[in-house]
Each structure stands twice: as structure tokens, then as C-alpha cells.
Scaffold this motif. Structure first.
Motif, PDB file in Angstrom:
ATOM      1  N   PRO A  55     -34.390   1.550 -33.652  1.00 15.59           N
ATOM      2  CA  PRO A  55     -35.837   1.305 -33.558  1.00 15.59           C
ATOM      3  C   PRO A  55     -36.184   0.152 -32.613  1.00 15.59           C
ATOM      4  O   PRO A  55     -37.236   0.174 -31.962  1.00 15.59           O
ATOM      5  CB  PRO A  55     -36.240   0.953 -35.002  1.00 15.59           C
ATOM      6  CG  PRO A  55     -35.178   1.547 -35.853  1.00 15.59           C
ATOM      7  CD  PRO A  55     -33.933   1.496 -35.049  1.00 15.59           C
ATOM      8  N   ASP A  56     -35.291  -0.853 -32.516  1.00 19.07           N
ATOM      9  CA  ASP A  56     -35.549  -1.971 -31.598  1.00 19.07           C
ATOM     10  C   ASP A  56     -35.513  -1.492 -30.153  1.00 19.07           C
ATOM     11  O   ASP A  56     -36.367  -1.854 -29.339  1.00 19.07           O
ATOM     12  CB  ASP A  56     -34.498  -3.077 -31.794  1.00 19.07           C
ATOM     13  CG  ASP A  56     -34.509  -3.634 -33.195  1.00 19.07           C
ATOM     14  OD1 ASP A  56     -35.596  -3.716 -33.775  1.00 19.07           O
ATOM     15  OD2 ASP A  56     -33.426  -3.966 -33.713  1.00 19.07           O
ATOM     16  N   GLU A 116     -40.612   1.894 -25.424  1.00 21.78           N
ATOM     17  CA  GLU A 116     -42.046   2.236 -25.426  1.00 21.78           C
ATOM     18  C   GLU A 116     -42.824   1.220 -24.604  1.00 21.78           C
ATOM     19  O   GLU A 116     -43.755   1.561 -23.873  1.00 21.78           O
ATOM     20  CB  GLU A 116     -42.534   2.267 -26.883  1.00 21.78           C
ATOM     21  CG  GLU A 116     -43.868   2.927 -27.085  1.00 21.78           C
ATOM     22  CD  GLU A 116     -44.994   1.936 -27.271  1.00 21.78           C
ATOM     23  OE1 GLU A 116     -46.130   2.334 -27.271  1.00 21.78           O
ATOM     24  OE2 GLU A 116     -44.744   0.750 -27.401  1.00 21.78           O
ATOM     25  N   ARG A 117     -42.383  -0.062 -24.692  1.00 21.40           N
ATOM     26  CA  ARG A 117     -43.065  -1.116 -23.942  1.00 21.40           C
ATOM     27  C   ARG A 117     -42.693  -1.108 -22.457  1.00 21.40           C
ATOM     28  O   ARG A 117     -43.342  -1.779 -21.659  1.00 21.40           O
ATOM     29  CB  ARG A 117     -42.724  -2.489 -24.545  1.00 21.40           C
ATOM     30  CG  ARG A 117     -43.428  -2.762 -25.880  1.00 21.40           C
ATOM     31  CD  ARG A 117     -44.899  -2.640 -25.664  1.00 21.40           C
ATOM     32  NE  ARG A 117     -45.705  -3.018 -26.794  1.00 21.40           N
ATOM     33  CZ  ARG A 117     -46.659  -3.962 -26.743  1.00 21.40           C
ATOM     34  NH1 ARG A 117     -46.887  -4.636 -25.654  1.00 21.40           N
ATOM     35  NH2 ARG A 117     -47.392  -4.197 -27.796  1.00 21.40           N
ATOM     36  N   SER A 173     -32.724  -5.568 -24.226  1.00 19.02           N
ATOM     37  CA  SER A 173     -33.861  -4.770 -23.733  1.00 19.02           C
ATOM     38  C   SER A 173     -33.587  -4.095 -22.402  1.00 19.02           C
ATOM     39  O   SER A 173     -34.192  -3.076 -22.079  1.00 19.02           O
ATOM     40  CB  SER A 173     -35.091  -5.654 -23.580  1.00 19.02           C
ATOM     41  OG  SER A 173     -35.396  -6.258 -24.787  1.00 19.02           O
ATOM     42  N   TYR A 233     -38.621   0.465 -29.484  1.00 22.11           N
ATOM     43  CA  TYR A 233     -39.800  -0.387 -29.271  1.00 22.11           C
ATOM     44  C   TYR A 233     -39.822  -0.889 -27.824  1.00 22.11           C
ATOM     45  O   TYR A 233     -40.846  -0.810 -27.141  1.00 22.11           O
ATOM     46  CB  TYR A 233     -39.759  -1.570 -30.249  1.00 22.11           C
ATOM     47  CG  TYR A 233     -40.913  -2.526 -30.082  1.00 22.11           C
ATOM     48  CD1 TYR A 233     -42.108  -2.332 -30.775  1.00 22.11           C
ATOM     49  CD2 TYR A 233     -40.829  -3.610 -29.203  1.00 22.11           C
ATOM     50  CE1 TYR A 233     -43.172  -3.198 -30.594  1.00 22.11           C
ATOM     51  CE2 TYR A 233     -41.883  -4.478 -29.015  1.00 22.11           C
ATOM     52  CZ  TYR A 233     -43.061  -4.274 -29.724  1.00 22.11           C
ATOM     53  OH  TYR A 233     -44.110  -5.135 -29.540  1.00 22.11           O
ATOM     54  N   SER A 234     -38.657  -1.401 -27.374  1.00 21.99           N
ATOM     55  CA  SER A 234     -38.595  -1.921 -25.999  1.00 21.99           C
ATOM     56  C   SER A 234     -38.820  -0.795 -24.982  1.00 21.99           C
ATOM     57  O   SER A 234     -39.449  -1.008 -23.950  1.00 21.99           O
ATOM     58  CB  SER A 234     -37.239  -2.576 -25.727  1.00 21.99           C
ATOM     59  OG  SER A 234     -37.081  -3.693 -26.535  1.00 21.99           O
ATOM     60  N   LYS A 251     -42.863  -8.533 -23.115  1.00 27.11           N
ATOM     61  CA  LYS A 251     -43.266  -7.489 -24.070  1.00 27.11           C
ATOM     62  C   LYS A 251     -42.059  -6.763 -24.628  1.00 27.11           C
ATOM     63  O   LYS A 251     -41.977  -6.520 -25.833  1.00 27.11           O
ATOM     64  CB  LYS A 251     -44.225  -6.510 -23.391  1.00 27.11           C
ATOM     65  CG  LYS A 251     -45.563  -7.180 -23.146  1.00 27.11           C
ATOM     66  CD  LYS A 251     -46.500  -6.332 -22.363  1.00 27.11           C
ATOM     67  CE  LYS A 251     -47.824  -7.085 -22.215  1.00 27.11           C
ATOM     68  NZ  LYS A 251     -48.642  -6.554 -21.144  1.00 27.11           N
ATOM     69  N   THR A 268     -53.507  -1.386 -23.477  1.00 21.63           N
ATOM     70  CA  THR A 268     -52.961  -0.589 -24.579  1.00 21.63           C
ATOM     71  C   THR A 268     -53.311   0.891 -24.402  1.00 21.63           C
ATOM     72  O   THR A 268     -52.439   1.759 -24.526  1.00 21.63           O
ATOM     73  CB  THR A 268     -53.518  -1.104 -25.923  1.00 21.63           C
ATOM     74  OG1 THR A 268     -53.335  -2.515 -25.962  1.00 21.63           O
ATOM     75  CG2 THR A 268     -52.822  -0.477 -27.106  1.00 21.63           C
ATOM     76  N   HIS A 279     -39.633  -8.431 -27.525  1.00 19.53           N
ATOM     77  CA  HIS A 279     -39.916  -8.427 -28.967  1.00 19.53           C
ATOM     78  C   HIS A 279     -39.141  -7.339 -29.707  1.00 19.53           C
ATOM     79  O   HIS A 279     -39.032  -7.382 -30.916  1.00 19.53           O
ATOM     80  CB  HIS A 279     -41.417  -8.240 -29.216  1.00 19.53           C
ATOM     81  CG  HIS A 279     -42.204  -9.457 -28.845  1.00 19.53           C
ATOM     82  ND1 HIS A 279     -42.359 -10.541 -29.679  1.00 19.53           N
ATOM     83  CD2 HIS A 279     -42.873  -9.778 -27.714  1.00 19.53           C
ATOM     84  CE1 HIS A 279     -43.075 -11.468 -29.084  1.00 19.53           C
ATOM     85  NE2 HIS A 279     -43.409 -11.024 -27.885  1.00 19.53           N
ATOM     86  N   GLY A 280     -38.616  -6.362 -28.972  1.00 22.37           N
ATOM     87  CA  GLY A 280     -37.888  -5.276 -29.622  1.00 22.37           C
ATOM     88  C   GLY A 280     -36.387  -5.511 -29.626  1.00 22.37           C
ATOM     89  O   GLY A 280     -35.844  -6.135 -30.543  1.00 22.37           O
ATOM     90  N   SER A 316     -33.016  -0.471 -22.651  1.00 24.92           N
ATOM     91  CA  SER A 316     -34.213   0.378 -22.785  1.00 24.92           C
ATOM     92  C   SER A 316     -34.882   0.608 -21.442  1.00 24.92           C
ATOM     93  O   SER A 316     -35.304   1.719 -21.127  1.00 24.92           O
ATOM     94  CB  SER A 316     -35.218  -0.270 -23.741  1.00 24.92           C
ATOM     95  OG  SER A 316     -34.623  -0.462 -24.985  1.00 24.92           O
TER      96      SER A 316
END
Lengths: 357, 369
Positions: free
Chosen positions: B184-185, B191-192, B44, B188-189, B35, B333, B38-39, B47
Motif C-alpha cells: 500500500p505504501d 498514485e502521487r 518511493s 500511495y507513492s 508528495k 487534486t 509520505h508513502g 513507484s
């Protein structure tokens, strides 16, 4: 009260968990060990080998089925048998060259998604039909399976390290194309490794012969071993590589871009000439230089052959990706890779080897 | 001085290390790599570590908030800050969040068992077996759960050694080029990766049961550090073992790594990993059930044991209902969003409320500080 509650819970859990049981008695099920896929018109023909413990004391037996998908082939096989079929122990999957050349995405996707198969499964291409390869296992012992033949050669360094995990790794990689061993039947209907099949993503593009396979293994640099023939003063010698390494580096500034392979080999020379190094120590440098030069030429020729086929089985793209912040796979393989220069440097260290004269 | 339950009900402060760490480990460890990939892709891991480090701040805020709670937990703090009606309503919302948390763990784990071990077993049966186990443990009380957390940290840690085998296939170039992504990448990671760290908020419920709780903060920080170092190992192992393309096509990369482990006498080593996850999901689920029952007990006339069974029954209904893959995704989610809002929105908001409340009025608790 508490004890009663505990007892109640234990009984209920035991009853519920009993449903998880998957009772399979080994000699009463058909445990597939090897599968071969061939094209059969619009369909795919699957030939499978399984140990028959009831009638043949564990020697292998063969079944055949057809279908559009591996799962449908299994269903077809199941329709022919009075016993359950289990495929958790499949260790070999063989594709005919015809299937491999047409693309194995569908088959690979099914295999990759299947949780029953481990990462060590051997994938191979067969020069003859996959059916013939699997049929040759009929009444053979489990020990003679293609998996054991290839594993033994991987351990000895005759075949590059290869399995389902590595194939998928390269298949999904942006900067490397996958590869797998190629099998055939010899005159005595014995399975042998006859080369190494290189794919362009899911399609078979090129099959290397056995000498090239050793060179390819050196280029991959994962487990460098094997026998390398060379000539010296008009005589044939064979260098046995005991261990070695290959370092790949990218030179982006060169025009055209270049990939440098620094190969280091440690080994000895054993041949019918006896222990030549012991006789004349001053010849060691000449011998090493001769090996280095000849090997360098052969490695460059192999790299160019792979390049000319539009494939990148060594993973040059992966090296460029790792050092170039703006690397783009499509652009790299369209403009950079076809014109790339290969700079191969070989350093051979010879040891005094051979015990007899 | 902050509120503390009677001595016979409390546990030693060092056990907070295991409680915090164990409440953070869960089902998310199985699939977070695919997951987050993807960022920020190969970056990752940054993050994952940053989110982990941010948990130190969340822990600080939770300790600050709880120090000012009358009964040392969120249930009393809600009523104290927002009055009886709004406080009880907020307790209800927190209770729903806890149910969501345990449902997500159970449903996803059922899915793992159904996919990899026994495809024929229905979700309700897996759910029922595990819920009975969880209720039995939670019924034993907080000290039993703490003891279990201690052992359930030690036992699964042994499997980390087996990562050595997949790492023989590691390609360390997968991490190159480093720091090659935009903010932003990474966001995203990050947040995931939040689901990895969810569970630390359970401290809001068991804080009064930690002896010398105001001084136990260092153990909480060690627990948080333990979590992100462990997740760092899992992230780095997975990104070294898989390339990005493979990761994006994997469903449970952590389990996938065990599929290369093979012994002559043992064909499916991944079964060890799968069932090892019982040790990993049991402590947080038991803590959640215990905490949910506590909320019900203080917000309704129900007794503790009845509250526990009512909570378990509701979880069972949701787990049975969440049979299809869409429902599983939906649960995941909602749980992720709810957890993110709670950790990074609601807890700072609570701290702000406590701060403002202390500042404009007399201190909320006369004996606070």
C-alpha cells in the motif's frame, strides 16, 4: 492581421511584465548581511549589520529592532529607516546562548520557510550576546563578517562544514542532532570561533572547545583536516592532517550495541623539533602508534561526553536506522544509545614533512 | 493503415519522442518528491519508475485505439464508438480535462513566481502573459509546437548538470534500508507520481499529424523512457540531498536543491531554475490549447482561431479565480484524479470498446489494419 496581433500581444505583455520589476538601486537600500538575535524580556532583540554605501563607502553600519518574530523585528527596523530594507543577502545568523538554550524552533522555521535565504547561510551561537558580536562589525569592512571568518576556517579544516542546509538536514533527521559553530569576541573585539555548539534538536545542549571541535570534525568524516596535538617521549608534537576519512558502522548484534569508527588519517608532523622522521625513519611507526593510541582515547572520550549529554551529533542513530529495518527513533534513544559502546580504530599514515632542520 | 493528415501538416516520426516526453514534463516535477515521500518514503523511487514503465502499456493501448479511429484521433473515435450525442459529450468531458490540465500548470507556476520571485504580482497578470504566449504559439499550429518541444527539451536539460553541486551534500544512506515498505505504501507513492506522467494522453489528439504514425510507436516508447529516466534522476537527487523529515517539510524540493548553488557573482541561482520552468510548461500547455481548440472546432460551429481564443479565455477566468491556496490544492487534486482515471481507466476502457467492437461487428474502419 497576424503582425498586428503579434505587435498587440508584445505591447500588452511588455506592459504587464513591467509590473514584475522590482527596482532597487544598491546604494539606496539597506542590504542586511548579518543578524544577531538576543532575548529581551518576552521579546526578541535583533541586531543587524548592513553595508552603508552612502556615508561610509561600504563599511558596515548597525541597526536594532525588537519583536516576537523575525518578520516583526524587520518591520521594527523598517520603521527606523528612510530606505528600504532587503535581507536576501543575509549570510550570517547569530543566536545568543540564552536563545539557543531556550530553543530556536520558531526562528529556524521562519528562516527555513523564507525563500529569500539560500542554503549556505551561516548559523552560529555566540558565547557573549549576539548584539555584541554584530556591534563589533560597526565600521568594519564586509570582509570581516563572521561568515568569512567561519568559511575560511571551514576551508582550512579548523571548523566542521556547517551551514543552514546542514543544520536543517540534521534538525529534521530522526537519527542525528544538529550543530553549528560558536563565536565570541576576543580581547581586541575581533570575532573568533571559540568552539562548536551541539544541539538536542532545537535546544543548545553542549559547546565543544576548539581541540574537541577538531576531533568532532574527524568523527563526522566529511572533510577531515586540521591540527592534532600529541605527546611522544614527553615532547609535544602536532600532526597536520592533510586528508582523511571516517567510516561509521553499526554493530547491532553486540550487547550492548556498538558503533565502530574507522578513522584513517594522512598527514605530517611539523613542530619546532625539526624533521624528526627524516632523522630516524624507524621512529615513524612509533610516532604513528602514539598518535593512533592518543587520538583513539580522545575520540572515545568525546563520543562518551556527547552520549552522556543525551545527544547524537555524530549521527550514530542515522547509521543504525540505515541498517535496521525495524529501527524506531524513540526506542533507540531511550534504550540503545545511552548504553552504546564505541569502538574507535585509528590508522595514521605519516609522511616525511617539513623542509628545514 | 491508420489515418494520417496531409503530408504538409505532419511531422517526422522521431519527433514523437520529444512530443511525448515534453507533454509529460510539467509543474509536477517541482514538488512530486515531497508528495511521494509520505508513502514508500526512501523507496518511493521504485513507484516513480514503475508508474513510468506502466506508461509503455498506456502508449501501446493508445496506439491500438488510434489505429482504429476513423480520423485517427479521439474526437472521431468517440463519435464512431458511441454515436454523435454521447461521442460529443465525451469530447466535451475530455475538453474540460484539458482545461483543468492547463489551469493546474498555470496556477501552480503563478504560485511559484509569487512565492519566490515577485510576491506582489497578481495571478491574473502572470496568467495573462503566459496565456498570450501560449495562444501565439498554438496559433502557429502543430508543427510550430513540435519544433518548440524539440528545443525546449534540449535547453532545460543543460540545468541537469548543476545537480552536481547539491549532490556534493548527498547522503546515500537516505535510501537505506531498501525495499522496506508494504505494497500500500508503494501504491500511495505511485498514485502521487501519476501527475508526472500526465500529458502523454495528448497523443490521442495529435496522432494523425505524425508521419507513418503506425510505425512511430518506438519513438513514443523512447519518449516515455526519457521521462521516467529523467524523473528517476530528480527523485534520486532529491532523496540523496534531503532526508525524509526535510522532504516532508519542503514545498518545492527540486527548486530547493538549487538554493545551495552559490556563486560570488550570482546570489540567487534558483532564479535560473524558476524561469527555466517556462521552457518546461510551455510545450504541454500549447499542445493542450491546440488540442482543446481542435475539439471545440469539431464539436461546435466555431472556427479554429475562435475556438483557441474561447479556450484561452476560459482558462484565464479559472486562473484568475484560483488565487488562494485552497483553490490551487483543489485544482491539483482534481487534475490528479482525472489524469489517473483517464490514463489507467478510460484508455484501457476505450481499447476494450474497440476490441469488442471489432470482434462482434465488422471492423470499425474498412481500411483499418
Amino acid at each position: 492581421m497576424r503582425t498586428k496581433l503579434l505587435l498587440g500581444m508584445l505591447t500588452l505583455s511588455a506592459m504587464l511584465l513591467a509590473g514584475c520589476g522590482n527596482a532597487n538601486i544598491v546604494n539606496r537600500i539597506r542590504i542586511l548581511v548579518a543578524v544577531g538575535f538576543d532575548r529581551d524580556g518576552e521579546l526578541c532583540k535583533g541586531t543587524v549589520a548592513y553595508p552603508n554605501y552612502i556615508h561610509r563607502k561600504g563599511s558596515l553600519a548597525i541597526m536594532k529592532g525588537t519583536g516576537n518574530d523575525p518578520k516583526l523585528i524587520l518591520q521594527h527596523l523598517s520603521l527606523q529607516t528612510p530606505r528600504k530594507i532587503r535581507y536576501n543577502k543575509i549570510n550570517t545568523i547569530v543566536f545568543s546562548r540564552e536563545i539557543a538554550a531556550g530553543g530556536i524552533t520558531r526562528l529556524i522555521d521562519t528562516v527555513a520557510r523564507d525563500p529569500s535565504l539560500g542554503g549556505n547561510v551561516l548559523l552560529a551561537v555566540s558565547s557573549c550576546s549576539a548584539e555584541k558580536v554584530i556591534n563589533s562589525l560597526d565600521r568594519q569592512e564586509l570582509e570581516n563578517s563572521p561568515y568569512n571568518v567561519v568559511q575560511q576556517n571551514i576551508r582550512d579544516g579548523n571548523v566542521p562544514l556547517s551551514n543552514l542546509y546542514l543544520f536543517l538536514h540534521d534538525y529534521y533527521s530522526e537519527g542525528k542532532d544538529p550543530s553549528m559553530p560558536s563565536l565570541r569576541l576576543d580581547a581586541e573585539r575581533q570575532i573568533e570561533v571559540d568552539g562548536y555548539a551541539l544541539f538536542k534538536k532545537e535546544r543548545l545542549r553542549l559547546v565543544l572547545d576548539t581541540p574537541e571541535m577538531t576531533l568532532f570534525e574527524i568523527l563526522l568524516g566529511k572533510k577531515v583536516k586540521g591540527e592534532v596535538p600529541f605527546t611522544y617521549k614527553g615532547e609535544l608534537f602536532v600532526m597536520s592532517i592533510h586528508h582523511g576519512s571516517t567510516r561509521l558502522s553499526a554493530n547491532m548484534r553486540a550487547v550492548p550495541a556498538a558503533a565502530r569508527f574507522e578513522v584513517r588519517l594522512n598527514g605530517g608532523i611539523r613542530s619546532f623539533q625539526g624533521n624528526r622522521i627524516a632523522k630516524n625513519l624507524f621512529e615513524v611507526d612509533d610516532l604513528a602508534a602514539s598518535i593512533e593510541h592518543q587520538l583513539m582515547e580522545k575520540l572515545v572520550a568525546l563520543l562518551k561526553k556527547i552520549q552522556a549529554n543525551g545527544i547524537d551529533s555524530v549521527g550514530v542513530g542515522e547509521e543504525f536506522r540505515s541498517v535496521d529495518r525495524h529501527w524506531n527513533a524513540a526506542e533507540f534513544y531511550r534504550n540503545v544509545y545511552p548504553a552504546m559502546k564505541f569502538d574507535v580504530r585509528v590508522k595514521a599514515t605519516l609522511k616525511n614533512s617539513g623542509a628545514g632542520e | 493503415m491508420s489515418y494520417q493528415a496531409s503530408l504538409s501538416k505532419t511531422v517526422s516520426p522521431y519527433l514523437l519522442w520529444f512530443l511525448i516526453h515534453k507533454s509529460q514534463t510539467g509543474i509536477a516535477v517541482l514538488d512530486f518528491q515531497c508528495k511521494i515521500a509520505h508513502g514508500a518514503e526512501q523507496d518511493s523511487w521504485v513507484s516513480v519508475l514503475l508508474v513510468g514503465m506502466s506508461m509503455h502499456l498506456v502508449v501501446l493501448l493508445m496506439f491500438y485505439v488510434l489505429k482504429h479511429a476513423k480520423k485517427g484521433d479521439l474526437i472521431s473515435l468517440h463519435v464512431q464508438l458511441f454515436g454523435k450525442w454521447l461521442g460529443t459529450l465525451l469530447n466535451g468531458v475530455f475538453w474540460l480535462y484539458l482545461l483543468l490540465f492547463v489551469c493546474n500548470q498555470l496556477v501552480t507556476y503563478s504560485q511559484v513566481i509569487q512565492t519566490l520571485v515577485s510576491p506582489d504580482i497578481p495571478t491574473w497578470r502572470v496568467g495573462l502573459v503566459f496565456l498570450l504566449l501560449f495562444v501565439y504559439i498554438a496559433d502557429g499550429g502543430f508543427r510550430v509546437i513540435t519544433g518548440l518541444s524539440f528545443w525546449f527539451v534540449l535547453i532545460p536539460s543543460l540545468l541537469i548538470i548543476t545537480l552536481f553541486i547539491p549532490l556534493q551534500y548527498a547522503d546515500w544512506r537516505n535510501f537505506l534500508p531498501v525495499f522496506n515498505h508494504a505494497l500500500p505504501d508503494y501504491a500511495y507513492s505511485a498514485e502521487r507520481s501519476v501527475p508526472l506522467y500526465m500529458g502523454a494522453e495528448l497523443l490521442l489528439l495529435y496522432y494523425p499529424f505524425i508521419r507513418d504514425n503506425a510505425k512511430a510507436i518506438k519513438w513514443a516508447h523512447i519518449g516515455v523512457m526519457h521521462s521516467y529516466l529523467l524523473y528517476g534522476i530528480f527523485t534520486i537527487s532529491a532523496f540523496a540531498y534531503y532526508n525524509l523529515g526535510q522532504l516532508k517539510h519542503s514545498v518545492w524540493p527540486t527548486l530547493g536543491m538549487s538554493k545551495i548553488i552559490h556563486f560570488t557573482f550570482l546570489e540567487r541561482f534558483d532564479y535560473f531554475y524558476i524561469f527555466n520552468w517556462i521552457f518546461i510548461i510551455t510545450p504541454p500547455c500549447c499542445l493542450v490549447l491546440w488540442g482543446s481548440a481542435r475539439i471545440l472546432r469539431f464539436s461546435t460551429p466555431l472556427s479554429g482561431r475562435v475556438s483557441l481564443w474561447v479556450t484561452a479565455a476560459i482558462v484565464f477566468v479559472v486562473v484568475t479565480w484560483s488565487e488562494d491556496i485552497l483553490a490551487v490544492g483543489l485544482l491539483e487534486t482534481i487534475s490528479r484524479y482525472a489524469g489517473s482515471i483517464l490514463l489507467y481507466g478510460y484508455i484501457p476502457f476505450l481499447a476494450l470498446c474497440v476490441l469488442v467492437s471489432n470482434w462482434i461487428r465488422k471492423p470499425l474502419v474498412s481500411n483499418a489494419g
